[in-house]
Design an enzyme around this catalytic site. Structure first.
Site, PDB file in Angstrom:
ATOM      1  N   ASN A 130       0.799  -1.228   0.000  1.00  0.00           N
ATOM      2  CA  ASN A 130       0.000   0.000   0.000  1.00  0.00           C
ATOM      3  C   ASN A 130       0.830   1.275   0.000  1.00  0.00           C
ATOM      4  O   ASN A 130       0.280   2.367  -0.132  1.00  0.00           O
ATOM      5  CB  ASN A 130      -0.946   0.015   1.204  1.00  0.00           C
ATOM      6  CG  ASN A 130      -2.037  -1.026   1.068  1.00  0.00           C
ATOM      7  OD1 ASN A 130      -2.407  -1.410  -0.035  1.00  0.00           O
ATOM      8  ND2 ASN A 130      -2.528  -1.504   2.191  1.00  0.00           N
TER       9      ASN A 130
ATOM     10  N   LYS B 293       3.797   4.155  -1.056  1.00  0.00           N
ATOM     11  CA  LYS B 293       4.164   4.912  -2.254  1.00  0.00           C
ATOM     12  C   LYS B 293       5.529   4.459  -2.771  1.00  0.00           C
ATOM     13  O   LYS B 293       6.378   4.066  -1.998  1.00  0.00           O
ATOM     14  CB  LYS B 293       4.209   6.390  -1.859  1.00  0.00           C
ATOM     15  CG  LYS B 293       4.605   7.348  -2.945  1.00  0.00           C
ATOM     16  CD  LYS B 293       4.493   8.767  -2.426  1.00  0.00           C
ATOM     17  CE  LYS B 293       5.256   9.761  -3.270  1.00  0.00           C
ATOM     18  NZ  LYS B 293       5.332   9.499  -4.678  1.00  0.00           N
TER      19      LYS B 293
ATOM     20  N   LYS C 161       6.184   2.308  -5.743  1.00  0.00           N
ATOM     21  CA  LYS C 161       6.321   1.065  -6.511  1.00  0.00           C
ATOM     22  C   LYS C 161       6.708   1.340  -7.964  1.00  0.00           C
ATOM     23  O   LYS C 161       7.664   0.771  -8.485  1.00  0.00           O
ATOM     24  CB  LYS C 161       5.007   0.267  -6.443  1.00  0.00           C
ATOM     25  CG  LYS C 161       4.634  -0.161  -5.033  1.00  0.00           C
ATOM     26  CD  LYS C 161       3.300  -0.873  -4.966  1.00  0.00           C
ATOM     27  CE  LYS C 161       2.115   0.032  -5.130  1.00  0.00           C
ATOM     28  NZ  LYS C 161       1.925   0.973  -3.997  1.00  0.00           N
ATOM     29  N   THR C 162       5.954   2.237  -8.585  1.00  0.00           N
ATOM     30  CA  THR C 162       6.246   2.588  -9.980  1.00  0.00           C
ATOM     31  C   THR C 162       7.543   3.382 -10.078  1.00  0.00           C
ATOM     32  O   THR C 162       8.349   3.175 -10.992  1.00  0.00           O
ATOM     33  CB  THR C 162       5.073   3.382 -10.581  1.00  0.00           C
ATOM     34  OG1 THR C 162       3.919   2.539 -10.607  1.00  0.00           O
ATOM     35  CG2 THR C 162       5.379   3.863 -11.985  1.00  0.00           C
ATOM     36  N   THR C 163       7.758   4.280  -9.133  1.00  0.00           N
ATOM     37  CA  THR C 163       8.980   5.085  -9.126  1.00  0.00           C
ATOM     38  C   THR C 163      10.223   4.196  -9.065  1.00  0.00           C
ATOM     39  O   THR C 163      11.205   4.430  -9.781  1.00  0.00           O
ATOM     40  CB  THR C 163       8.967   6.053  -7.929  1.00  0.00           C
ATOM     41  OG1 THR C 163       7.784   6.843  -7.993  1.00  0.00           O
ATOM     42  CG2 THR C 163      10.186   6.965  -7.936  1.00  0.00           C
TER      43      THR C 163
ATOM     44  N   ARG D   5      18.379   2.647 -15.025  1.00  0.00           N
ATOM     45  CA  ARG D   5      19.632   1.895 -14.848  1.00  0.00           C
ATOM     46  C   ARG D   5      19.912   1.030 -16.073  1.00  0.00           C
ATOM     47  O   ARG D   5      21.035   1.023 -16.610  1.00  0.00           O
ATOM     48  CB  ARG D   5      19.529   1.035 -13.594  1.00  0.00           C
ATOM     49  CG  ARG D   5      20.743   0.154 -13.348  1.00  0.00           C
ATOM     50  CD  ARG D   5      20.597  -0.598 -12.051  1.00  0.00           C
ATOM     51  NE  ARG D   5      20.815   0.314 -10.936  1.00  0.00           N
ATOM     52  CZ  ARG D   5      20.538   0.029  -9.669  1.00  0.00           C
ATOM     53  NH1 ARG D   5      20.018  -1.136  -9.338  1.00  0.00           N
ATOM     54  NH2 ARG D   5      20.789   0.906  -8.723  1.00  0.00           N
TER      55      ARG D   5
ATOM     56  N   PHE E 232      -7.921   5.855 -14.840  1.00  0.00           N
ATOM     57  CA  PHE E 232      -8.254   5.001 -13.707  1.00  0.00           C
ATOM     58  C   PHE E 232      -9.614   4.344 -13.921  1.00  0.00           C
ATOM     59  O   PHE E 232     -10.557   4.973 -14.405  1.00  0.00           O
ATOM     60  CB  PHE E 232      -8.258   5.816 -12.410  1.00  0.00           C
ATOM     61  CG  PHE E 232      -6.897   6.293 -12.014  1.00  0.00           C
ATOM     62  CD1 PHE E 232      -5.946   5.400 -11.538  1.00  0.00           C
ATOM     63  CD2 PHE E 232      -6.552   7.624 -12.134  1.00  0.00           C
ATOM     64  CE1 PHE E 232      -4.690   5.827 -11.174  1.00  0.00           C
ATOM     65  CE2 PHE E 232      -5.286   8.062 -11.769  1.00  0.00           C
ATOM     66  CZ  PHE E 232      -4.359   7.166 -11.297  1.00  0.00           C
TER      67      PHE E 232
ATOM     68  N   TRP F  58     -11.834   3.656 -11.850  1.00  0.00           N
ATOM     69  CA  TRP F  58     -12.924   4.301 -11.108  1.00  0.00           C
ATOM     70  C   TRP F  58     -13.416   5.554 -11.818  1.00  0.00           C
ATOM     71  O   TRP F  58     -14.489   6.050 -11.519  1.00  0.00           O
ATOM     72  CB  TRP F  58     -12.517   4.606  -9.674  1.00  0.00           C
ATOM     73  CG  TRP F  58     -11.244   5.388  -9.533  1.00  0.00           C
ATOM     74  CD1 TRP F  58     -11.102   6.743  -9.580  1.00  0.00           C
ATOM     75  CD2 TRP F  58      -9.940   4.866  -9.309  1.00  0.00           C
ATOM     76  NE1 TRP F  58      -9.789   7.101  -9.408  1.00  0.00           N
ATOM     77  CE2 TRP F  58      -9.043   5.961  -9.233  1.00  0.00           C
ATOM     78  CE3 TRP F  58      -9.429   3.563  -9.162  1.00  0.00           C
ATOM     79  CZ2 TRP F  58      -7.678   5.804  -9.022  1.00  0.00           C
ATOM     80  CZ3 TRP F  58      -8.068   3.404  -8.959  1.00  0.00           C
ATOM     81  CH2 TRP F  58      -7.206   4.515  -8.895  1.00  0.00           C
TER      82      TRP F  58
ATOM     83  N   GLU G 235       1.323  -1.589 -12.744  1.00  0.00           N
ATOM     84  CA  GLU G 235      -0.054  -1.648 -12.252  1.00  0.00           C
ATOM     85  C   GLU G 235      -0.850  -2.807 -12.847  1.00  0.00           C
ATOM     86  O   GLU G 235      -2.087  -2.777 -12.857  1.00  0.00           O
ATOM     87  CB  GLU G 235      -0.788  -0.322 -12.521  1.00  0.00           C
ATOM     88  CG  GLU G 235      -0.033   0.915 -12.088  1.00  0.00           C
ATOM     89  CD  GLU G 235      -0.058   1.181 -10.585  1.00  0.00           C
ATOM     90  OE1 GLU G 235      -0.504   0.302  -9.835  1.00  0.00           O
ATOM     91  OE2 GLU G 235       0.367   2.266 -10.168  1.00  0.00           O
TER      92      GLU G 235
END
Length: 199
Positions: free
Chosen positions: A39, A41, A43-45, A53, A94, A96, A131
């Protein structure tokens, strides 16, 4: 040498021995399956950091964005002109916001074809499925389809999967799983996402 310095030196010698043993026992060479989930912040970063790299070594990289494709993305803006980077975007925004299961499923299936192509290309050193966990959770993609593509990918290819609630079958397959844990998030306190920091 003081007692403290002696203890420190002995401790570091033990640590070096353990690290050297691990390095010596790591003899297998192959691509990896990495999962950034949880949960928290980042993950994508973190995945984009690995993309940077790999591009730095002139490897070919593919990124498939299943959710955030319509958002601005500073990393994508900076790297998209690199000839070794290919990006495929679901581009529905998204789920939603769309609230249209049929349309979202169709869009997901279309971008999955790009992902499947990347996952079968031995020239692509790194593939990021950003995602994708949501696509599995909402039933837009079948887990067996994804597993088969991952199992049959080129031996040297690394894949990074990002998203909350990673499917247990993917977690079981993965070489490295990192769970980002949220301690506090600015957004939950009414602070807007910040350009250049959050996206």
């Amino acid at each position: 040498m003081s007692d403290r310095d002696s203890r420190h030196k002995a401790s570091m010698q033990k640590l070096k021995t353990r690290v050297d043993e691990k390095v010596a026992s790591a003899t297998e060479q192959r691509g990896l399956l990495l999962i950034n989930t949880g949960n928290g912040k980042g993950k994508t970063t973190a995945a984009w950091g690995t993309v940077t790299r790999a591009l730095g070594y002139d490897y070919k990289v593919g990124v498939v964005q299943f959710i955030k494709g319509l958002w601005e993305c500073g990393e994508r803006n900076r790297l998209e002109d690199d000839a070794n980077l290919q990006v495929a975007i679901m581009a529905t925004g998204f789920t939603w916001d769309t609230q249209n299961r049929e349309e979202d499923t169709r869009a997901c299936q279309e971008v999955w074809q790009e992902a499947a192509r990347m996952l079968s290309d031995p020239n692509v050193y790194l593939v990021v499925l950003d995602e994708i966990t949501y696509m599995l959770k909402f039933g837009y993609l079948d887990i067996e389809t994804v597993k088969q593509a991952l199992e049959n990918r080129p031996h040297e290819q690394t894949v990074i999967i990002t998203g909350r609630n990673a499917h247990r079958d993917l977690v079981a397959m993965a070489d490295t799983v990192t769970e980002m844990q949220e301690v506090r998030h600015a957004f939950n306190n009414g602070i807007q996402a910040r350009r250049g920091i959050d996206y």
